[in-house]
Design a protein around this motif. Structure first.
Motif, mmCIF file in Angstrom:
data_model
loop_
_atom_site.group_PDB
_atom_site.id
_atom_site.type_symbol
_atom_site.label_atom_id
_atom_site.label_comp_id
_atom_site.label_asym_id
_atom_site.label_seq_id
_atom_site.Cartn_x
_atom_site.Cartn_y
_atom_site.Cartn_z
ATOM 1 N N SER A 188 52.635 57.402 40.609
ATOM 2 C CA SER A 188 52.391 55.998 40.992
ATOM 3 C C SER A 188 51.013 55.683 40.462
ATOM 4 C CB SER A 188 52.325 55.804 42.506
ATOM 5 O OG SER A 188 53.436 56.335 43.116
ATOM 6 N N LEU A 189 50.908 54.669 39.627
ATOM 7 C CA LEU A 189 49.635 54.396 38.952
ATOM 8 C C LEU A 189 49.143 52.981 39.258
ATOM 9 C CD1 LEU A 189 47.570 55.483 36.806
ATOM 10 C CD2 LEU A 189 48.943 54.266 35.114
ATOM 11 N N ALA A 190 47.941 52.889 39.832
ATOM 12 C CA ALA A 190 47.303 51.579 40.009
ATOM 13 C C ALA A 190 46.609 51.224 38.704
ATOM 14 C CB ALA A 190 46.311 51.631 41.160
ATOM 15 N N PRO A 191 46.966 50.085 38.094
ATOM 16 C CA PRO A 191 46.439 49.799 36.738
ATOM 17 C C PRO A 191 45.086 49.099 36.712
ATOM 18 C CG PRO A 191 48.016 48.103 37.358
ATOM 19 C CD PRO A 191 47.921 49.051 38.536
ATOM 20 N N GLY A 192 44.464 48.862 37.866
ATOM 21 C CA GLY A 192 43.245 48.049 37.889
ATOM 22 C C GLY A 192 43.616 46.579 37.817
ATOM 23 N N LEU A 193 42.598 45.719 37.682
ATOM 24 C CA LEU A 193 42.873 44.280 37.634
ATOM 25 C C LEU A 193 43.415 43.907 36.254
ATOM 26 C CD1 LEU A 193 39.615 42.977 39.377
ATOM 27 C CD2 LEU A 193 41.805 43.628 40.416
ATOM 28 N N VAL A 194 44.454 43.083 36.236
ATOM 29 C CA VAL A 194 45.045 42.646 34.977
ATOM 30 C C VAL A 194 45.217 41.128 35.040
ATOM 31 C CG1 VAL A 194 46.821 43.171 33.262
ATOM 32 C CG2 VAL A 194 46.493 44.745 35.192
ATOM 33 N N ASP A 195 44.780 40.440 33.994
ATOM 34 C CA ASP A 195 44.829 38.978 33.985
ATOM 35 C C ASP A 195 46.249 38.520 33.641
ATOM 36 O OD1 ASP A 195 44.201 36.368 34.027
ATOM 37 O OD2 ASP A 195 42.596 36.483 32.536
ATOM 38 N N THR A 196 47.047 38.270 34.686
ATOM 39 C CA THR A 196 48.461 37.920 34.522
ATOM 40 C C THR A 196 48.789 36.755 35.457
ATOM 41 O OG1 THR A 196 49.150 39.366 36.307
ATOM 42 C CG2 THR A 196 49.025 40.367 34.117
ATOM 43 N N GLU A 240 35.514 41.419 31.284
ATOM 44 C CA GLU A 240 36.166 42.680 30.869
ATOM 45 C C GLU A 240 36.701 43.477 32.059
ATOM 46 O OE1 GLU A 240 32.112 45.344 30.409
ATOM 47 O OE2 GLU A 240 33.008 44.423 28.621
ATOM 48 N N LYS A 241 36.319 43.075 33.274
ATOM 49 C CA LYS A 241 36.851 43.761 34.470
ATOM 50 C C LYS A 241 38.320 43.409 34.696
ATOM 51 C CE LYS A 241 32.533 44.167 36.962
ATOM 52 N NZ LYS A 241 31.597 43.396 37.744
ATOM 53 N N MET A 242 38.799 42.343 34.020
ATOM 54 C CA MET A 242 40.199 41.949 34.178
ATOM 55 C C MET A 242 40.827 41.709 32.804
ATOM 56 S SD MET A 242 41.871 38.869 36.457
ATOM 57 C CE MET A 242 41.114 39.217 38.015
ATOM 58 N N PRO A 243 41.167 42.795 32.096
ATOM 59 C CA PRO A 243 41.786 42.628 30.773
ATOM 60 C C PRO A 243 43.161 41.968 30.896
ATOM 61 C CG PRO A 243 41.908 44.922 31.490
ATOM 62 C CD PRO A 243 41.071 44.201 32.498
ATOM 63 N N ASP A 244 43.620 41.357 29.820
ATOM 64 C CA ASP A 244 44.953 40.744 29.902
ATOM 65 C C ASP A 244 46.045 41.821 29.767
ATOM 66 O OD1 ASP A 244 45.191 41.344 27.206
ATOM 67 O OD2 ASP A 244 44.905 39.278 26.513
ATOM 68 N N GLY A 245 47.289 41.403 29.914
ATOM 69 C CA GLY A 245 48.417 42.346 29.905
ATOM 70 C C GLY A 245 48.491 43.178 28.634
ATOM 71 N N ASP A 246 48.181 42.551 27.490
ATOM 72 C CA ASP A 246 48.260 43.281 26.217
ATOM 73 C C ASP A 246 47.208 44.386 26.153
ATOM 74 O OD1 ASP A 246 50.266 41.644 25.418
ATOM 75 O OD2 ASP A 246 49.082 40.457 24.005
ATOM 76 N N ARG A 247 45.984 44.040 26.556
ATOM 77 C CA ARG A 247 44.890 45.042 26.487
ATOM 78 C C ARG A 247 45.112 46.160 27.486
ATOM 79 N NH1 ARG A 247 39.349 42.888 27.331
ATOM 80 N NH2 ARG A 247 38.879 45.103 27.467
ATOM 81 N N CYS A 248 45.510 45.777 28.695
ATOM 82 C CA CYS A 248 45.745 46.798 29.728
ATOM 83 C C CYS A 248 46.891 47.719 29.289
ATOM 84 C CB CYS A 248 46.064 46.129 31.062
ATOM 85 S SG CYS A 248 46.304 47.331 32.368
ATOM 86 N N ALA A 249 47.929 47.138 28.689
ATOM 87 C CA ALA A 249 49.080 47.938 28.245
ATOM 88 C C ALA A 249 48.633 49.005 27.244
ATOM 89 C CB ALA A 249 50.128 47.029 27.611
#
Ligand SMILES: NC(=O)c1ccc[n+]([C@@H]2O[C@H](COP(=O)([O-])OP(=O)(O)OC[C@H]3O[C@@H](n4cnc5c(N)ncnc54)[C@H](OP(=O)(O)O)[C@@H]3O)[C@@H](O)[C@H]2O)c1
Length: 236
Positions: free
Chosen positions: A167-175, A203-212
């Motif tokens: 189970s992975l918490a991905p951090g904040l993601v701008d979605t 940068e604390k909240m990367p978008d879905g593409d960057r986080c992916a």
């Protein structure tokens, strides 16, 4: 041989970013959601519309999606519902039940459907959240469901030693999820809203593409950890 990857919730946010990045890498990608991601389908995504709230019809559509696959390199259980931020006392029971249905029980029938047809899976990553342990006021059904998801994954890890589970918490993601949260009015009861509003657009909240892209780098490293563990990407 191209990797075979299954991702739930591919129509927006992190799931869309994951599907796009895997397709760009040449993987064979299978995905589902309610809204159709035309751009990903054009790029080669194998897609079925599946409503995770409707187990009966959803399961049939999901079976069709994965029918021809005998082995997945990764199954990413990403789809989830946040629900309204409000006090527990103001949250209708049916709303909590719906959140549990999508964020927990759907992941059970998705996994059961995969395994019951004899397929093998190398790695399962369930996208969890820091909310699974923080218990922040207002995050009600979401927190309950993500805590239960962590345990669901641990329980499956015990039953299925041939698959590695996290189970992975991905951090904040701008979605879309963060669009809802960061557009709420500031409210002293719901303290994390201030942190989210401050993080949006940084940068604390990367978008879905960057986080992916970050997650795809991290997934192989998860295999070195104990199967069934909850991990927060911010603590790795
Ligand atoms: N954003 C964050 O900061 C953050 C932080 C921690 C964890 N997460 C986790 O990251 C994952 C992705 O979230 P996100 O931020 O990318 O949210 P999002 O943009 O709202 O995406 C959610 C995805 O789940 C799908 N989904 C929701 N209800 C569904 C249903 N009934 N049936 C089928 N699919 C359904 C949506 O597709 P349709 O609407 O088309 O059905 C969509 O593709 C979630 O597990 C979330 O809990 C996010």
């Amino acid at each position: 041989m191209a990797e075979k990857i299954l991702i739930t919730g591919v129509s927006s946010g992190l799931g869309h970013g994951l599907a796009k990045a895997y397709l760009e890498q040449g993987a064979t990608v299978y995905g589902c959601s309610r809204r159709k991601p035309d751009d990903l389908i054009e790029a080669g995504l194998h897609y079925q519309s599946v409503d995770l709230l409707d187990a009966e019809h959803g399961q049939k559509a999901f079976e069709e999606l994965i029918h021809d696959v005998s082995r997945f390199d990764a199954v990413i259980l990403n789809a989830a519902k946040l629900g309204e931020i409000r006090d527990m006392a103001d949250t209708p029971l049916d709303d909590l039940r719906g959140t549990m249905e999508i964020n927990v029980w759907a992941n059970k029938w998705l996994l059961d459907t995969i395994y019951s047809s004899g397929k093998t899976v190398k790695q399962v990553v369930a996208i969890s959240s820091g909310a699974s342990i923080s218990g922040s006021r207002g995050w009600n059904g979401y927190s309950l469901s993500k805590a239960a998801l962590n345990m669901l994954i641990k329980l499956y890890a015990g039953e299925r030693p041939e698959t590695h589970f996290t189970s992975l918490a991905p951090g904040l993601v701008d979605t879309e999820m963060q669009d809802y949260l960061t557009n709420l009015p500031a409210d002293d009861r719901f303290k994390p809203l201030d942190i989210l509003k401050a993080a949006k657009g940084t940068e604390k909240m990367p978008d879905g593409d960057r986080c992916a892209k970050m997650l795809i780098e991290i997934f192989p490293k998860l295999l070195e950890r104990e199967s069934g563990e909850f991990t927060d990407i911010r603590k790795m």
